[in-house]
Design a protein around this motif. Structure first.
Motif, PDB file in Angstrom:
ATOM      1  N   TRP A 107       0.831  -1.209   0.000  1.00  0.00           N
ATOM      2  CA  TRP A 107       0.000   0.000   0.000  1.00  0.00           C
ATOM      3  C   TRP A 107       0.863   1.255   0.000  1.00  0.00           C
ATOM      4  N   ALA A 108       2.081   1.162   0.521  1.00  0.00           N
ATOM      5  CA  ALA A 108       3.009   2.293   0.417  1.00  0.00           C
ATOM      6  C   ALA A 108       3.382   2.540  -1.042  1.00  0.00           C
ATOM      7  N   LEU A 109       3.628   1.453  -1.781  1.00  0.00           N
ATOM      8  CA  LEU A 109       3.928   1.586  -3.209  1.00  0.00           C
ATOM      9  C   LEU A 109       2.726   2.120  -3.974  1.00  0.00           C
ATOM     10  N   ALA A 110       1.527   1.636  -3.605  1.00  0.00           N
ATOM     11  CA  ALA A 110       0.313   2.132  -4.254  1.00  0.00           C
ATOM     12  C   ALA A 110       0.140   3.627  -4.004  1.00  0.00           C
ATOM     13  N   SER A 111       0.440   4.078  -2.791  1.00  0.00           N
ATOM     14  CA  SER A 111       0.339   5.505  -2.478  1.00  0.00           C
ATOM     15  C   SER A 111       1.329   6.323  -3.302  1.00  0.00           C
ATOM     16  N   ALA A 112       2.539   5.782  -3.476  1.00  0.00           N
ATOM     17  CA  ALA A 112       3.532   6.474  -4.306  1.00  0.00           C
ATOM     18  C   ALA A 112       3.056   6.570  -5.745  1.00  0.00           C
ATOM     19  N   PHE A 113       2.408   5.518  -6.234  1.00  0.00           N
ATOM     20  CA  PHE A 113       1.875   5.535  -7.596  1.00  0.00           C
ATOM     21  C   PHE A 113       0.796   6.603  -7.741  1.00  0.00           C
ATOM     22  N   VAL A 114      -0.083   6.699  -6.745  1.00  0.00           N
ATOM     23  CA  VAL A 114      -1.137   7.715  -6.769  1.00  0.00           C
ATOM     24  C   VAL A 114      -0.521   9.112  -6.791  1.00  0.00           C
ATOM     25  N   CYS A 115       0.549   9.305  -6.035  1.00  0.00           N
ATOM     26  CA  CYS A 115       1.214  10.612  -6.011  1.00  0.00           C
ATOM     27  C   CYS A 115       1.782  10.974  -7.381  1.00  0.00           C
ATOM     28  N   ILE A 224       5.399  -3.428  -7.359  1.00  0.00           N
ATOM     29  CA  ILE A 224       4.110  -3.957  -6.919  1.00  0.00           C
ATOM     30  C   ILE A 224       3.939  -5.401  -7.385  1.00  0.00           C
ATOM     31  N   MET A 225       4.360  -5.693  -8.625  1.00  0.00           N
ATOM     32  CA  MET A 225       4.258  -7.055  -9.138  1.00  0.00           C
ATOM     33  C   MET A 225       5.222  -7.999  -8.434  1.00  0.00           C
ATOM     34  N   GLY A 226       6.344  -7.460  -7.951  1.00  0.00           N
ATOM     35  CA  GLY A 226       7.373  -8.323  -7.402  1.00  0.00           C
ATOM     36  C   GLY A 226       7.202  -8.694  -5.947  1.00  0.00           C
ATOM     37  N   VAL A 227       6.359  -7.971  -5.200  1.00  0.00           N
ATOM     38  CA  VAL A 227       6.283  -8.218  -3.762  1.00  0.00           C
ATOM     39  C   VAL A 227       5.067  -9.025  -3.338  1.00  0.00           C
ATOM     40  N   GLY A 228       4.060  -9.163  -4.194  1.00  0.00           N
ATOM     41  CA  GLY A 228       2.833  -9.845  -3.774  1.00  0.00           C
ATOM     42  C   GLY A 228       2.392 -10.893  -4.762  1.00  0.00           C
ATOM     43  N   ASP A 229       1.371 -11.670  -4.370  1.00  0.00           N
ATOM     44  CA  ASP A 229       0.798 -12.654  -5.273  1.00  0.00           C
ATOM     45  C   ASP A 229      -0.201 -11.973  -6.203  1.00  0.00           C
ATOM     46  N   ALA A 230      -0.817 -12.768  -7.093  1.00  0.00           N
ATOM     47  CA  ALA A 230      -1.709 -12.195  -8.104  1.00  0.00           C
ATOM     48  C   ALA A 230      -2.923 -11.525  -7.462  1.00  0.00           C
ATOM     49  N   ALA A 231      -3.493 -12.160  -6.425  1.00  0.00           N
ATOM     50  CA  ALA A 231      -4.677 -11.594  -5.774  1.00  0.00           C
ATOM     51  C   ALA A 231      -4.348 -10.260  -5.110  1.00  0.00           C
ATOM     52  N   THR A 232      -3.190 -10.207  -4.448  1.00  0.00           N
ATOM     53  CA  THR A 232      -2.771  -8.966  -3.802  1.00  0.00           C
ATOM     54  C   THR A 232      -2.505  -7.879  -4.837  1.00  0.00           C
ATOM     55  N   THR A 233      -1.808  -8.252  -5.913  1.00  0.00           N
ATOM     56  CA  THR A 233      -1.506  -7.281  -6.962  1.00  0.00           C
ATOM     57  C   THR A 233      -2.776  -6.727  -7.578  1.00  0.00           C
ATOM     58  N   ALA A 234      -3.753  -7.606  -7.833  1.00  0.00           N
ATOM     59  CA  ALA A 234      -5.019  -7.151  -8.418  1.00  0.00           C
ATOM     60  C   ALA A 234      -5.714  -6.155  -7.498  1.00  0.00           C
ATOM     61  N   LYS A 235      -5.717  -6.446  -6.200  1.00  0.00           N
ATOM     62  CA  LYS A 235      -6.382  -5.551  -5.240  1.00  0.00           C
ATOM     63  C   LYS A 235      -5.651  -4.215  -5.133  1.00  0.00           C
ATOM     64  N   VAL A 236      -4.330  -4.274  -5.018  1.00  0.00           N
ATOM     65  CA  VAL A 236      -3.547  -3.048  -4.867  1.00  0.00           C
ATOM     66  C   VAL A 236      -3.637  -2.198  -6.128  1.00  0.00           C
ATOM     67  N   LEU A 237      -3.531  -2.844  -7.297  1.00  0.00           N
ATOM     68  CA  LEU A 237      -3.618  -2.099  -8.551  1.00  0.00           C
ATOM     69  C   LEU A 237      -4.996  -1.481  -8.744  1.00  0.00           C
ATOM     70  N   GLY A 238      -6.040  -2.250  -8.409  1.00  0.00           N
ATOM     71  CA  GLY A 238      -7.395  -1.721  -8.562  1.00  0.00           C
ATOM     72  C   GLY A 238      -7.615  -0.465  -7.737  1.00  0.00           C
ATOM     73  N   VAL A 239      -7.204  -0.520  -6.470  1.00  0.00           N
ATOM     74  CA  VAL A 239      -7.381   0.643  -5.594  1.00  0.00           C
ATOM     75  C   VAL A 239      -6.510   1.809  -6.060  1.00  0.00           C
ATOM     76  N   SER A 240      -5.254   1.520  -6.417  1.00  0.00           N
ATOM     77  CA  SER A 240      -4.342   2.603  -6.791  1.00  0.00           C
ATOM     78  C   SER A 240      -4.758   3.257  -8.105  1.00  0.00           C
ATOM     79  N   GLU A 241      -5.294   2.468  -9.057  1.00  0.00           N
ATOM     80  CA  GLU A 241      -5.728   3.059 -10.320  1.00  0.00           C
ATOM     81  C   GLU A 241      -6.943   3.962 -10.115  1.00  0.00           C
ATOM     82  N   VAL A 242      -7.896   3.520  -9.290  1.00  0.00           N
ATOM     83  CA  VAL A 242      -9.086   4.336  -9.028  1.00  0.00           C
ATOM     84  C   VAL A 242      -8.700   5.619  -8.301  1.00  0.00           C
TER      85      VAL A 242
END
Length: 295
Positions: A107-115, A224-242
């Protein structure tokens, strides 16, 4: 148009597909992330050059035909990739089982992406306003400047593997370098305006920002792809893109409002925001390093 654009925003799907293809191989992940970033830059260059020309010389009908043709091409490529992916689900599932589940660093990486999304949208508003009001560029030249800037970003991503070994940093050092590079670009743009440097200096710094911001997003998606599994990546990417789209829209309005205050104002505000977000990314990776060493 808005609904169609949202439904055809495929970066999250492409990212998940890359994760499945790489199957946990860090080097392959870095290579394919960079290649996808270059492909995106090619699309941006195409978008700033070809559609306006078609609209100007052939009209709205030809423009929509182009969009429909590109969509059909995408569907064809997606179908071919889907056929190739059949049978590879077992190995991807095994790789996912070896990856950690969701952690705070995701989620820290997702926040950086949003920034970065907020900064890029503020940039997209502030730069054309500066070119038009500060340097008396015709409005049509803004697209040319952005097209050249994305070409510079493409060239940077292409050249990264050929840099001397001392400059070929691995993650997260490469992310910290490019992320602080965006901060430096904002700062230099602000000072170039306050001391009234000529427009070529401003345009070159615009190119530098686009190269650093693009590289940051490429490495962020790789992380983001390297630290989590597919389910985690999908959730993190979905939230960060929105959230990225929402913050990007906010950045567009803020950029316009600050441009009314003064030409350098949006760049100063963005430099301060970028500095804070860069410091946050550095602190997150530093704490993560300590956490790993303790475990």
């Amino acid at each position: 148009l808005a609904a169609g654009g949202g439904l055809s925003f495929v970066r999250g799907c492409v990212t998940l597909h890359m994760q499945a293809l790489c199957d946990g191989d860090a080097d392959q992940l870095a290579t394919i992330s960079r290649q996808c970033g270059m492909a995106r830059m090619t699309a941006d260059i195409f978008g700033f050059v070809v559609p306006p020309m078609i609209y100007q010389y052939a009209g709205w009908g030809s423009y929509t035909v182009l969009g429909a043709a590109l969509l059909m091409m995408y569907l064809l490529l997606a179908a071919l990739l889907h056929r190739q992916a059949v049978g590879g689900e077992t190995s991807s599932a095994d790789a996912d089982a070896q990856r950690p589940s969701s952690q705070w660093i995701d989620w820290a990486l997702a926040s950086a992406f949003v920034c970065t999304e907020l900064q890029c949208n503020l940039f997209d508003v502030a730069v054309p306003a500066t070119l038009a009001d500060g340097f008396d560029y015709p409005a049509s030249w803004s697209g040319d400047v952005f097209a050249l800037g994305y070409f510079a970003a493409f060239a940077y991503l292409f050249a990264v593997p050929y840099f001397p070994s001392v400059f070929r940093l691995h993650r997260p050092l490469n992310l910290l370098t490019t992320y602080f590079g965006t901060t430096a670009s904002w700062t230099l743009i602000y000072f170039s305006l306050t001391i009234s440097l000529p427009s070529p200096a401003f345009v070159i710094l615009v190119f530098c920002f686009l190269a650093m911001a693009t590289a940051s997003q490429v490495v962020l998606l790789e992380c983001i792809m390297g630290v989590g599994d597919a389910a985690t990546t999908a959730k993190v990417l979905g939230v960060s893109e929105v959230l990225g789209c929402l913050c990007g829209m906010f950045g567009s309005y803020v950029g316009g409002a600050l441009a009314d205050v003064g030409i350098p104002a949006p760049f100063l505000a963005a430099a301060l925001f970028s500095l804070c977000s860069s410091a946050g990314v550095a602190a997150a990776f530093g704490y993560r390093r300590v956490e790993v060493e303790r475990s």
